[in-house]
Motif scaffolding. Structure first.
Motif, short mmCIF file in Angstrom:
data_model
loop_
_atom_site.label_atom_id
_atom_site.label_comp_id
_atom_site.label_asym_id
_atom_site.label_seq_id
_atom_site.Cartn_x
_atom_site.Cartn_y
_atom_site.Cartn_z
N ALA A 155 7.33 59.63 -1.93
CA ALA A 155 8.34 58.81 -1.26
C ALA A 155 7.72 57.51 -0.80
CB ALA A 155 8.93 59.56 -0.06
N VAL A 156 8.45 56.42 -0.96
CA VAL A 156 8.06 55.12 -0.42
C VAL A 156 9.30 54.51 0.22
CG1 VAL A 156 6.25 54.74 -2.16
CG2 VAL A 156 8.57 53.89 -2.59
N TRP A 157 9.10 53.60 1.16
CA TRP A 157 10.25 52.94 1.77
C TRP A 157 10.95 52.05 0.76
CZ3 TRP A 157 12.17 55.11 5.70
CH2 TRP A 157 11.37 55.67 6.69
N GLY A 158 12.29 52.01 0.83
CA GLY A 158 13.09 51.17 -0.03
C GLY A 158 13.06 49.72 0.43
N ARG A 159 13.99 48.94 -0.09
CA ARG A 159 14.02 47.50 0.19
C ARG A 159 14.21 47.22 1.69
NH1 ARG A 159 18.24 45.28 -1.34
NH2 ARG A 159 19.44 47.13 -1.96
N ALA A 160 13.69 46.10 2.12
CA ALA A 160 13.77 45.73 3.54
C ALA A 160 15.20 45.74 4.05
CB ALA A 160 13.13 44.36 3.75
N GLN A 196 17.53 47.59 3.38
CA GLN A 196 18.01 48.96 3.58
C GLN A 196 17.36 49.64 4.78
OE1 GLN A 196 16.67 50.16 -0.46
NE2 GLN A 196 18.78 50.81 -0.82
N ASN A 197 16.47 48.93 5.46
CA ASN A 197 15.67 49.56 6.51
C ASN A 197 15.60 48.73 7.79
OD1 ASN A 197 14.28 52.14 5.38
ND2 ASN A 197 14.15 50.66 3.71
N PRO A 198 16.74 48.59 8.48
CA PRO A 198 16.72 47.84 9.74
C PRO A 198 15.85 48.49 10.81
CG PRO A 198 18.84 48.94 9.42
CD PRO A 198 18.09 49.01 8.12
N TRP A 199 15.51 49.77 10.67
CA TRP A 199 14.61 50.41 11.63
C TRP A 199 13.30 49.62 11.75
CZ3 TRP A 199 9.67 51.91 10.67
CH2 TRP A 199 9.29 52.03 9.32
N ALA A 200 12.88 49.01 10.64
CA ALA A 200 11.62 48.25 10.61
C ALA A 200 11.86 46.75 10.72
CB ALA A 200 10.85 48.54 9.34
N THR A 201 12.85 46.24 9.97
CA THR A 201 13.03 44.80 9.89
C THR A 201 13.51 44.20 11.21
OG1 THR A 201 15.27 45.12 9.00
CG2 THR A 201 13.47 44.85 7.41
N LEU A 202 14.17 44.99 12.04
CA LEU A 202 14.63 44.51 13.33
C LEU A 202 13.47 43.96 14.15
CD1 LEU A 202 17.54 44.69 14.68
CD2 LEU A 202 16.57 46.53 16.05
N VAL A 203 12.40 44.73 14.23
CA VAL A 203 11.23 44.31 14.99
C VAL A 203 10.40 43.29 14.21
CG1 VAL A 203 9.16 45.07 16.19
CG2 VAL A 203 11.15 46.53 16.16
N LEU A 241 17.49 56.64 11.77
CA LEU A 241 16.57 56.82 12.89
C LEU A 241 17.43 56.75 14.15
CD1 LEU A 241 13.83 56.97 14.35
CD2 LEU A 241 13.67 54.48 14.08
N VAL A 242 17.46 57.82 14.92
CA VAL A 242 18.36 57.90 16.08
C VAL A 242 17.54 57.97 17.36
CG1 VAL A 242 20.22 59.19 17.18
CG2 VAL A 242 20.07 59.13 14.68
N HIS A 243 17.89 57.10 18.32
CA HIS A 243 17.27 57.13 19.65
C HIS A 243 18.36 57.05 20.71
CE1 HIS A 243 12.87 57.16 19.20
NE2 HIS A 243 13.13 56.66 18.01
N ARG A 244 18.09 57.65 21.84
CA ARG A 244 19.11 57.72 22.90
C ARG A 244 19.34 56.37 23.57
NH1 ARG A 244 14.38 59.75 24.87
NH2 ARG A 244 13.60 58.82 26.83
N ALA A 289 16.06 54.01 4.45
CA ALA A 289 16.22 54.42 3.06
C ALA A 289 14.88 54.44 2.36
CB ALA A 289 17.16 53.46 2.32
N ALA A 290 14.64 55.50 1.60
CA ALA A 290 13.39 55.65 0.85
C ALA A 290 13.67 55.94 -0.60
CB ALA A 290 12.55 56.78 1.45
N THR A 291 12.74 55.55 -1.45
CA THR A 291 12.79 55.87 -2.87
C THR A 291 11.94 57.11 -3.11
OG1 THR A 291 13.04 53.55 -3.51
CG2 THR A 291 12.23 55.06 -5.21
N ILE A 292 12.53 58.09 -3.79
CA ILE A 292 11.83 59.32 -4.15
C ILE A 292 11.56 59.27 -5.65
CG2 ILE A 292 11.82 61.83 -4.03
CD1 ILE A 292 12.19 60.42 -1.31
N VAL A 293 10.30 59.33 -6.04
CA VAL A 293 9.93 59.29 -7.44
C VAL A 293 9.09 60.51 -7.78
CG1 VAL A 293 7.85 57.91 -6.99
CG2 VAL A 293 8.89 57.85 -9.26
N ALA A 294 9.30 61.04 -8.97
CA ALA A 294 8.52 62.20 -9.42
C ALA A 294 8.32 62.13 -10.91
CB ALA A 294 9.23 63.50 -9.04
N GLY A 295 7.22 62.73 -11.36
CA GLY A 295 6.92 62.78 -12.79
C GLY A 295 6.06 63.99 -13.10
#
Length: 282
Positions: free
Chosen positions: A153-158, A160-167, A217-220, A273-279
């Motif tokens: 698993a790796v993180w998807g596009r920025a 798709q991920n406001p949990w990180a891009t916000l900060v 990601l949920v916080h109170r 959002a994360a990308t799941i890749v397998a082979g």
């Protein structure tokens, strides 16, 4: 100037040892948040009850510990560059009563295992930080048996991920951060669509699949989110450390203001959002 792989590894070892306490503190929150991604990595690895599994970049124990419960007749070897993170994983394994696990402090590009040892190799959010992704994948393939699945698993596009891009957006706006040296790993390093699938196919893996898994990601409260990010997100803590007191206050103010957009039913909910890749190894 590019940074040598050994220098990156040494830095990461120090950083993750330092953040082990934060990951232990927030273990329950991390399990709830990262759980769907780890479950997807396990699902695409096609485990059986007697599978011998390698979990690379195990950190504080996932998805390796979850996998161990699914392979009661098998074994799970957990590997990470940080002794501090694996110490937390060891404590958790003991608390869960798992006896089919082992732990190795090592670099992903130099795994201490024999050729063709494992029926499956897991790696959740490890490729983001490997100095050389191809070298790490080559080691996973070397230690995997023919027919074994390698699942990551790796993180998807920025976007798709406001949990990180916000900060991160607030950090860039208010702090004069040093530009990362060429070759330095990062949270969105593998986020381009198709990046991981190409990496797997170019390495010689077949039956390659790639899909997106999303959760929140949920916080109170905003305060809880802010504390969480400083404790577990290396990019945030290190960025704040480079900012002066005035800039830190502005960053915090901007983040709290933007979090208002994500409050729903008494909680802060940030899309992840994360990308799941397998082979399959030939």
């Amino acid at each position: 100037m590019a940074v040598a792989a050994d220098d990156i590894r040494d830095r990461q070892r120090i950083i993750w040892d330092h953040f082990a306490a934060g990951w232990k503190k927030w273990d329950a929150a991390l399990l709830g948040w990262h759980g769907p991604f780890g479950d997807a990595v396990i699902e695409d690895a096609w485990l059986g009850p007697d599978s011998v599994v390698l979990d690379v970049a195990s950190g504080t124990g996932e998805p390796g510990l979850t996998a161990a419960a699914l392979v009661p007749e098998g074994q799970v070897a957990m590997a990470d560059i940080s002794a501090g993170m694996l110490h937390v994983a060891t404590e958790k394994a003991a608390g869960l009563g798992l006896t089919n696990v082992s732990f190795s402090v090592c670099d992903a590009a130099g795994l201490p295992f024999e050729d063709a040892t494992f029926d499956a190799v897991l790696c959740r959010f490890g490729f983001l930080y490997f100095p050389d992704t191809r070298a790490a994948l080559a080691e996973m393939m070397r230690t995997a048996k023919p027919g074994a699945r390698i699942s990551a698993a790796v993180w998807g596009r920025a976007a798709q991920n406001p949990w990180a891009t916000l900060v991160l957006g607030a950090l860039v706006q208010h702090a004069e951060l040093a530009r990362p040296p060429a070759g330095m790993p990062g949270v969105f390093r593998c986020s381009a669509p198709g990046f991981m699938a190409r990496l797997f196919r170019q390495a010689g893996l077949v039956e390659v699949t790639e899909r997106t898994v999303s959760t929140d990601l949920v916080h109170r409260s905003p305060e809880s989110y802010w504390e969480f990010m400083q404790d577990i997100a290396t990019m945030v803590a290190l960025g704040l450390a480079q900012a002066d007191r005035e800039a830190q206050a502005l960053i915090r103010s901007d983040v709290f203001q933007m979090l208002g957009r994500y409050e729903h039913e008494g909680a802060v909910r940030l899309r992840s959002a994360a990308t799941i890749v397998a082979g399959t190894r030939v």
